[in-house]
Write an enzyme that holds these catalytic residues in place. Structure first.
Site, PDB file in Angstrom:
ATOM      1  N   HIS A 148       2.041  23.372   6.428  1.00 15.67           N
ATOM      2  CA  HIS A 148       1.885  22.094   6.747  1.00 15.67           C
ATOM      3  C   HIS A 148       2.277  21.884   8.923  1.00 15.67           C
ATOM      4  O   HIS A 148       3.211  22.156   9.157  1.00 15.67           O
ATOM      5  CB  HIS A 148       2.688  21.105   6.159  1.00 15.67           C
ATOM      6  CG  HIS A 148       1.916  20.059   5.756  1.00 15.67           C
ATOM      7  ND1 HIS A 148       1.022  19.323   5.436  1.00 15.67           N
ATOM      8  CD2 HIS A 148       1.974  18.765   7.211  1.00 15.67           C
ATOM      9  CE1 HIS A 148       0.793  18.893   5.257  1.00 15.67           C
ATOM     10  NE2 HIS A 148       0.493  17.633   7.008  1.00 15.67           N
ATOM     11  N   ASP A 149       0.538  21.809   9.280  1.00 16.13           N
ATOM     12  CA  ASP A 149       0.634  21.640  10.625  1.00 16.13           C
ATOM     13  C   ASP A 149       1.210  22.954  11.525  1.00 16.13           C
ATOM     14  O   ASP A 149       0.988  22.761  12.366  1.00 16.13           O
ATOM     15  CB  ASP A 149       1.719  20.931  10.568  1.00 16.13           C
ATOM     16  CG  ASP A 149       0.991  19.133  11.110  1.00 16.13           C
ATOM     17  OD1 ASP A 149      -0.934  19.154  10.246  1.00 16.13           O
ATOM     18  OD2 ASP A 149       1.114  18.014  11.017  1.00 16.13           O
ATOM     19  N   THR A 184      -3.778  13.703   2.765  1.00 16.38           N
ATOM     20  CA  THR A 184      -2.355  15.080   3.098  1.00 16.38           C
ATOM     21  C   THR A 184      -1.551  14.637   2.306  1.00 16.38           C
ATOM     22  O   THR A 184      -0.883  13.527   2.068  1.00 16.38           O
ATOM     23  CB  THR A 184      -2.827  16.053   4.328  1.00 16.38           C
ATOM     24  OG1 THR A 184      -2.188  17.333   4.387  1.00 16.38           O
ATOM     25  CG2 THR A 184      -1.495  15.089   5.142  1.00 16.38           C
ATOM     26  N   ARG A 241     -22.536  17.964   3.376  1.00 13.90           N
ATOM     27  CA  ARG A 241     -23.931  17.770   2.616  1.00 13.90           C
ATOM     28  C   ARG A 241     -24.898  17.942   1.045  1.00 13.90           C
ATOM     29  O   ARG A 241     -26.368  17.884   1.237  1.00 13.90           O
ATOM     30  CB  ARG A 241     -24.897  18.862   3.362  1.00 13.90           C
ATOM     31  CG  ARG A 241     -24.688  19.599   5.366  1.00 13.90           C
ATOM     32  CD  ARG A 241     -25.667  17.984   5.354  1.00 13.90           C
ATOM     33  NE  ARG A 241     -26.793  18.183   5.177  1.00 13.90           N
ATOM     34  CZ  ARG A 241     -28.052  18.476   6.144  1.00 13.90           C
ATOM     35  NH1 ARG A 241     -27.383  19.216   7.203  1.00 13.90           N
ATOM     36  NH2 ARG A 241     -28.966  18.669   5.560  1.00 13.90           N
ATOM     37  N   ASN A 288      -5.598  28.366   3.664  1.00 19.13           N
ATOM     38  CA  ASN A 288      -6.129  27.432   2.990  1.00 19.13           C
ATOM     39  C   ASN A 288      -7.587  26.770   3.582  1.00 19.13           C
ATOM     40  O   ASN A 288      -7.714  26.760   4.552  1.00 19.13           O
ATOM     41  CB  ASN A 288      -5.244  25.532   3.384  1.00 19.13           C
ATOM     42  CG  ASN A 288      -5.962  24.966   2.260  1.00 19.13           C
ATOM     43  OD1 ASN A 288      -6.509  24.895   2.149  1.00 19.13           O
ATOM     44  ND2 ASN A 288      -4.907  23.834   2.173  1.00 19.13           N
ATOM     45  N   HIS A 300     -12.880  17.687  -1.953  1.00 19.63           N
ATOM     46  CA  HIS A 300     -13.134  19.122  -1.671  1.00 19.63           C
ATOM     47  C   HIS A 300     -12.899  19.881  -2.464  1.00 19.63           C
ATOM     48  O   HIS A 300     -14.246  20.889  -2.354  1.00 19.63           O
ATOM     49  CB  HIS A 300     -11.890  18.947  -0.330  1.00 19.63           C
ATOM     50  CG  HIS A 300     -10.322  18.212  -0.257  1.00 19.63           C
ATOM     51  ND1 HIS A 300      -9.871  18.995  -1.087  1.00 19.63           N
ATOM     52  CD2 HIS A 300      -9.493  17.685   0.644  1.00 19.63           C
ATOM     53  CE1 HIS A 300      -8.456  19.128  -1.295  1.00 19.63           C
ATOM     54  NE2 HIS A 300      -8.532  17.894  -0.929  1.00 19.63           N
ATOM     55  N   GLY A 360      -4.154  25.646   6.878  1.00 20.78           N
ATOM     56  CA  GLY A 360      -5.453  25.435   6.607  1.00 20.78           C
ATOM     57  C   GLY A 360      -5.935  24.862   8.078  1.00 20.78           C
ATOM     58  O   GLY A 360      -7.374  25.186   8.820  1.00 20.78           O
ATOM     59  N   HIS A 361      -5.761  23.318   8.021  1.00 24.02           N
ATOM     60  CA  HIS A 361      -6.573  22.656   8.993  1.00 24.02           C
ATOM     61  C   HIS A 361      -6.499  23.447  10.314  1.00 24.02           C
ATOM     62  O   HIS A 361      -7.571  23.187  11.049  1.00 24.02           O
ATOM     63  CB  HIS A 361      -4.947  20.898   8.834  1.00 24.02           C
ATOM     64  CG  HIS A 361      -6.049  20.158  10.001  1.00 24.02           C
ATOM     65  ND1 HIS A 361      -7.543  19.516   9.660  1.00 24.02           N
ATOM     66  CD2 HIS A 361      -6.317  20.084  11.000  1.00 24.02           C
ATOM     67  CE1 HIS A 361      -8.043  18.772  10.408  1.00 24.02           C
ATOM     68  NE2 HIS A 361      -6.848  18.896  11.808  1.00 24.02           N
ATOM     69  N   GLU A 410      -2.051  25.180  -5.051  1.00 25.58           N
ATOM     70  CA  GLU A 410      -1.586  24.433  -4.955  1.00 25.58           C
ATOM     71  C   GLU A 410      -1.672  22.498  -5.279  1.00 25.58           C
ATOM     72  O   GLU A 410      -3.318  22.560  -5.147  1.00 25.58           O
ATOM     73  CB  GLU A 410      -1.221  24.137  -3.511  1.00 25.58           C
ATOM     74  CG  GLU A 410      -1.283  24.658  -2.066  1.00 25.58           C
ATOM     75  CD  GLU A 410      -0.633  24.732  -1.014  1.00 25.58           C
ATOM     76  OE1 GLU A 410      -0.256  24.738  -0.007  1.00 25.58           O
ATOM     77  OE2 GLU A 410      -1.004  23.144  -0.593  1.00 25.58           O
ATOM     78  N   HIS A 467      -6.141  23.630  -2.467  1.00 25.55           N
ATOM     79  CA  HIS A 467      -5.397  22.331  -3.313  1.00 25.55           C
ATOM     80  C   HIS A 467      -6.541  21.021  -3.873  1.00 25.55           C
ATOM     81  O   HIS A 467      -6.937  20.787  -2.902  1.00 25.55           O
ATOM     82  CB  HIS A 467      -4.364  21.972  -1.905  1.00 25.55           C
ATOM     83  CG  HIS A 467      -3.471  20.787  -2.283  1.00 25.55           C
ATOM     84  ND1 HIS A 467      -2.685  20.455  -1.733  1.00 25.55           N
ATOM     85  CD2 HIS A 467      -3.386  20.191  -3.434  1.00 25.55           C
ATOM     86  CE1 HIS A 467      -1.425  18.758  -2.271  1.00 25.55           C
ATOM     87  NE2 HIS A 467      -2.538  19.842  -3.496  1.00 25.55           N
ATOM     88  N   ARG A 517      -7.491  18.408  -5.384  1.00 26.72           N
ATOM     89  CA  ARG A 517      -6.950  16.984  -6.179  1.00 26.72           C
ATOM     90  C   ARG A 517      -8.007  16.052  -7.021  1.00 26.72           C
ATOM     91  O   ARG A 517      -9.388  16.499  -7.095  1.00 26.72           O
ATOM     92  CB  ARG A 517      -7.057  15.631  -4.888  1.00 26.72           C
ATOM     93  CG  ARG A 517      -5.752  16.445  -3.927  1.00 26.72           C
ATOM     94  CD  ARG A 517      -6.081  15.167  -2.148  1.00 26.72           C
ATOM     95  NE  ARG A 517      -4.731  15.604  -2.092  1.00 26.72           N
ATOM     96  CZ  ARG A 517      -4.388  16.703  -1.371  1.00 26.72           C
ATOM     97  NH1 ARG A 517      -5.292  17.291  -0.726  1.00 26.72           N
ATOM     98  NH2 ARG A 517      -3.336  16.876  -0.810  1.00 26.72           N
TER      99      ARG A 517
END
Length: 237
Positions: free
Chosen positions: A190-191, A100, A18, A7, A50, A213-214, A70, A43, A45
């Protein structure tokens, strides 16, 4: 082998901070694929804080592996997916202002809605996946929607694993076994991180894909993006 889809939302967050095009999202996606990842996930939104909708359009012609989008199937999201025709769409019931994703679908309450959405995507040859918790009744209802896959929402597993509670994997194992019996493909996300991914993979039968991702991007700040992608691939073998 379980596929790794990366992700790249956090890359877009850094770029947007920036207002220019550094880092270049398309180049990072190419690099991640060159490092061995089998998919790219975004993903978008509605507020485009982002990933921007134009990013999805650009990635359509850029991604060489599997492309996964997603999101919550509101009209603007559905229009974007039907325009870009990714390999897979993952349906996530996140609120417009959610930081999230924080819950899976209630596939009993929203079954008819999901059926309609899924049929539309499948008519356009887009594989579908439903973001979902481990409740057996919800998984059984998910199968009735006609979806190709489910994506197990793994936040609780990750949180408990960090505390040393390895028994937290049991509901996910049972959910995966049930989903496979019902003819559903199994994704997860997720996580998930370098700390827990191998244990998760070893205990989830028929795990087709993980979307990360994160954690992956955060780990890459210390270890380097190429190293981290290869470390995930090693753990997933």
């Amino acid at each position: 082998m379980t596929k790794l889809s990366v992700n790249i939302n956090k890359i877009a967050t850094l770029r947007n901070s920036r207002g220019g095009n550094v880092p270049n999202l398309l180049k990072v996606a190419h690099d991640i694929e060159d490092f061995g990842a089998e998919g790219i996930t975004i993903h978008p939104r509605p507020d485009e804080r982002h990933i921007k909708y134009q990013d999805a359009r650009d990635l359509k012609y850029s991604v060489r592996t599997e492309f996964n989008i997603e999101g919550n199937p509101i009209k603007s999201f559905m229009d974007l997916v039907l325009e870009t025709k990714p390999t897979q769409v993952t349906l996530v019931p996140d609120a417009v202002d959610a930081i999230t994703s924080n819950a899976g679908w209630n596939t009993i309450e929203h079954q008819s809605f999901l059926q309609e959405v899924i049929q539309e995507f499948q008519r356009n040859n887009i594989r579908t996946s439903i973001f979902i918790d481990t409740d057996a009744k919800l998984i059984e209802a998910a199968a009735k929607t006609g979806t190709d896959r489910i994506e197990l929402y793994t936040e609780n597993f990750a949180s408990e694993f960090d505390k040393g509670n390895k028994n937290a994997i049991k509901p996910y194992t049972e959910a995966a076994i049930l989903a496979h019996k019902l003819g559903l493909g199994i994704n997860a996300g997720h996580d998930l991180s370098l700390e827990n991914i191998q244990f998760f993979k070893e205990n989830i039968p028929n795990l087709a894909e993980v979307s990360i991702g994160h954690a992956l991007i955060a780990e890459s700040l210390y270890l380097g993006l190429e190293n981290v992608v290869k470390m995930y691939l090693h753990r997933l073998k």
